[in-house]
Motif scaffolding. Structure first.
Motif, PDB file in Angstrom:
ATOM      1  N   VAL A  65       0.815  -1.236   0.211  1.00 51.15           N
ATOM      2  CA  VAL A  65      -0.211   0.038  -0.027  1.00 51.15           C
ATOM      3  C   VAL A  65       0.970   1.287   0.044  1.00 51.15           C
ATOM      4  CG1 VAL A  65      -1.954   1.241   1.340  1.00 51.15           C
ATOM      5  CG2 VAL A  65      -1.937  -1.368   1.360  1.00 51.15           C
ATOM      6  N   LEU A  66       1.541   1.459   0.922  1.00 49.74           N
ATOM      7  CA  LEU A  66       2.463   2.749   1.216  1.00 49.74           C
ATOM      8  C   LEU A  66       3.378   3.176   0.121  1.00 49.74           C
ATOM      9  CD1 LEU A  66       2.720   2.437   5.198  1.00 49.74           C
ATOM     10  CD2 LEU A  66       0.862   3.726   3.726  1.00 49.74           C
ATOM     11  N   ASP A  67       4.332   1.881  -0.126  1.00 54.87           N
ATOM     12  CA  ASP A  67       5.361   2.198  -1.121  1.00 54.87           C
ATOM     13  C   ASP A  67       4.938   1.655  -2.638  1.00 54.87           C
ATOM     14  OD1 ASP A  67       6.577   3.422   0.880  1.00 54.87           O
ATOM     15  OD2 ASP A  67       7.780   1.297   1.415  1.00 54.87           O
ATOM     16  N   ALA A  68       3.571   1.262  -2.773  1.00 52.70           N
ATOM     17  CA  ALA A  68       3.242   0.761  -4.080  1.00 52.70           C
ATOM     18  C   ALA A  68       2.702   1.716  -5.096  1.00 52.70           C
ATOM     19  CB  ALA A  68       2.012  -0.303  -3.771  1.00 52.70           C
ATOM     20  N   VAL A  69       2.992   1.299  -6.415  1.00 55.19           N
ATOM     21  CA  VAL A  69       2.627   2.143  -7.714  1.00 55.19           C
ATOM     22  C   VAL A  69       1.060   1.317  -8.190  1.00 55.19           C
ATOM     23  CG1 VAL A  69       2.993   2.651  -9.783  1.00 55.19           C
ATOM     24  CG2 VAL A  69       4.893   2.785  -7.983  1.00 55.19           C
ATOM     25  N   PHE A  70       0.056   2.294  -8.088  1.00 56.85           N
ATOM     26  CA  PHE A  70      -1.378   1.769  -8.577  1.00 56.85           C
ATOM     27  C   PHE A  70      -1.524   2.011  -9.885  1.00 56.85           C
ATOM     28  CE2 PHE A  70      -1.418   1.845  -4.059  1.00 56.85           C
ATOM     29  CZ  PHE A  70      -2.073   0.643  -3.542  1.00 56.85           C
ATOM     30  N   TYR A  71      -1.008   2.867 -10.530  1.00 59.17           N
ATOM     31  CA  TYR A  71      -1.367   3.311 -11.825  1.00 59.17           C
ATOM     32  C   TYR A  71      -0.155   4.100 -12.397  1.00 59.17           C
ATOM     33  CZ  TYR A  71      -3.662   4.777 -16.089  1.00 59.17           C
ATOM     34  OH  TYR A  71      -4.106   5.055 -17.190  1.00 59.17           O
ATOM     35  N   THR A  72       0.153   3.444 -13.695  1.00 58.02           N
ATOM     36  CA  THR A  72       1.127   4.065 -14.543  1.00 58.02           C
ATOM     37  C   THR A  72       1.324   3.198 -15.802  1.00 58.02           C
ATOM     38  OG1 THR A  72       3.491   4.878 -14.710  1.00 58.02           O
ATOM     39  CG2 THR A  72       3.196   2.917 -13.449  1.00 58.02           C
ATOM     40  N   ASP A  73       1.624   4.025 -16.877  1.00 58.73           N
ATOM     41  CA  ASP A  73       2.106   2.956 -18.018  1.00 58.73           C
ATOM     42  C   ASP A  73       3.311   2.779 -18.349  1.00 58.73           C
ATOM     43  OD1 ASP A  73       2.325   5.453 -18.544  1.00 58.73           O
ATOM     44  OD2 ASP A  73       0.886   5.476 -20.491  1.00 58.73           O
ATOM     45  N   ASP A  74       4.278   3.411 -17.309  1.00 56.68           N
ATOM     46  CA  ASP A  74       5.637   3.352 -17.631  1.00 56.68           C
ATOM     47  C   ASP A  74       6.290   2.550 -16.407  1.00 56.68           C
ATOM     48  OD1 ASP A  74       8.328   3.777 -17.924  1.00 56.68           O
ATOM     49  OD2 ASP A  74       8.273   5.860 -17.362  1.00 56.68           O
ATOM     50  N   PRO A  75       6.918   1.269 -16.898  1.00 59.51           N
ATOM     51  CA  PRO A  75       7.509   0.289 -15.989  1.00 59.51           C
ATOM     52  C   PRO A  75       8.821   0.923 -15.176  1.00 59.51           C
ATOM     53  CG  PRO A  75       7.177  -0.658 -18.099  1.00 59.51           C
ATOM     54  CD  PRO A  75       6.826   0.856 -18.422  1.00 59.51           C
TER      55      PRO A  75
END
Length: 373
Positions: A65-75
């Protein structure tokens, strides 16, 4: 020798009927002391387990949750993050859920799954257990589902079954396994308990032969060996062959579960039916089988949940169910390192359906105990 006057006095508490409450629960503090800190070793173990759980929960909170990435199209954004990359699910959810099905036609699968889930949910509710309602409902649903899947009508392009995949394929395999396998299992269980030698012998040989081989062998026979015995020019759909193969394998195990329930019925039930001049099928349908299925319900549910997970074996014959589709999608070099998040997503889907089945089975047991069904 001590006299009764010298004996220590014991305080005797007599509880009256008004004071006794069988549904009374301990206060939270007393419950903790009784169940978690009843002794020094138990208290140490409780503290150790609590510390491990707290450490794991803190790791999951940080990573998920805290350090996660939830949305991006750039790896590269995910690579720079310290936590999970849930964006891979957003980016790859369509090939994971729908497999090889044409991208522009995947809206048909969304409608198909909505029809499927509504039909299943309605069919599981006792208020709708009426053949005059359920039979037309299932005919409409099956026709609608396969019309949407195949297409070729109403302007929809035709899509062969070899291009089906993902979650819809898992649903079709699982439903076909249960709908075909359960009646076969009941017949095999009755045949094994039958006084007729031929029926009993055929059932025993069938069950023991198929239980003795792995599911992969049955799938291999359904795909590669069975077509050799068909007349020239005759072809049976591969998906249908696989569904029947998994259903027969499921039926052999389920038949033994139901046979256990049949053996638990007291002989007095049969004698009572005989005294009423009931035929074999009347006795089986109205008296024996309902009780046997009721007794076997927990084990039946267990095998049904296992059948849902067995659908992933279709990987060996080239079909892309949701697990195989996810594995194929994770070959993308840009997103490959986030396979843990992708498989956790698939595991959550399996867990959702498996736990829903388990909850429904428990509810059915409550309905049975209450005499509602």
């Amino acid at each position: 020798m001590t006299s009764s006057a010298d004996a220590p006095k014991v305080d005797t508490v007599i509880h009256t009927a008004d004071e006794f409450d069988p549904n009374a629960t301990l206060p939270f503090g007393q419950w903790m002391k009784k169940n978690l800190f009843n002794s020094i070793p138990q208290g140490i173990l409780t503290v150790f387990v609590a510390a491990c759980l707290a450490r794991f929960a803190w790791f999951v909170l940080n990573w998920g949750v805290l350090d996660a990435v939830f949305y991006t199209d750039d790896p590269d954004v995910c690579r720079a993050a310290a936590g999970a990359c849930w964006a891979v699910i957003v980016e790859k959810h369509r090939p994971m859920l729908f497999g090889l099905y044409p991208y522009d036609e995947q809206w048909r699968l969304v409608i198909m799954m909505a029809i499927y889930l509504v039909t299943v949910v309605v069919s599981l509710m006792p208020r709708f257990w009426n053949l005059k309602f359920l039979v037309p409902l299932w005919i409409f649903s099956v026709v609608s589902i396969f019309t949407l899947l195949f297409g070729g009508v109403f302007g929809m392009p035709f899509v062969p079954s070899t291009d089906w995949g993902g979650l819809p394929l898992t649903m079709i395999l699982f439903s076909g396994t249960v709908l075909i396998g359960m009646p076969v299992a009941v017949l095999l269980a009755l045949g094994r308990r039958s006084p007729l030698p031929v029926a009993k012998g055929v059932s025993v040989v069938f069950i023991e032969a198929l239980r003795g081989v792995p599911l992969i062998t049955i799938l291999f026979v359904a795909v590669n060996v069975f077509p050799l015995f068909l007349p020239a020019g005759v072809e049976v759909n591969k998906l249908l062959r696989i569904t029947v193969g998994i259903a027969v394998f499921f039926a052999c195990y389920q038949a033994e579960v139901i046979r256990g329930g049949l053996q638990a019925i007291p002989t007095g039930q049969y004698e009572a039916a005989d005294s009423l001049n009931l035929t074999y099928w009347q006795t089986t349908r109205r008296i024996i089988l309902p009780q046997a299925l009721r007794i076997s319900l927990p084990a039946i549910t267990n095998h049904i949940i296992a059948a849902m997970k067995n659908t992933s074996f279709v990987i060996i014959i080239g079909l892309f169910d949701i697990l195989t589709a996810t594995t194929a999608v994770m070959q993308d070099p840009l997103w490959r390192r986030y396979y843990v998040e992708a498989y956790l997503f698939v595991a959550a889907i399996y867990l959702f359906f498996g736990y829903a089945l388990s909850l429904y089975a428990r509810q059915v047991e409550k309905w049975i105990n209450q005499g509602r069904i």
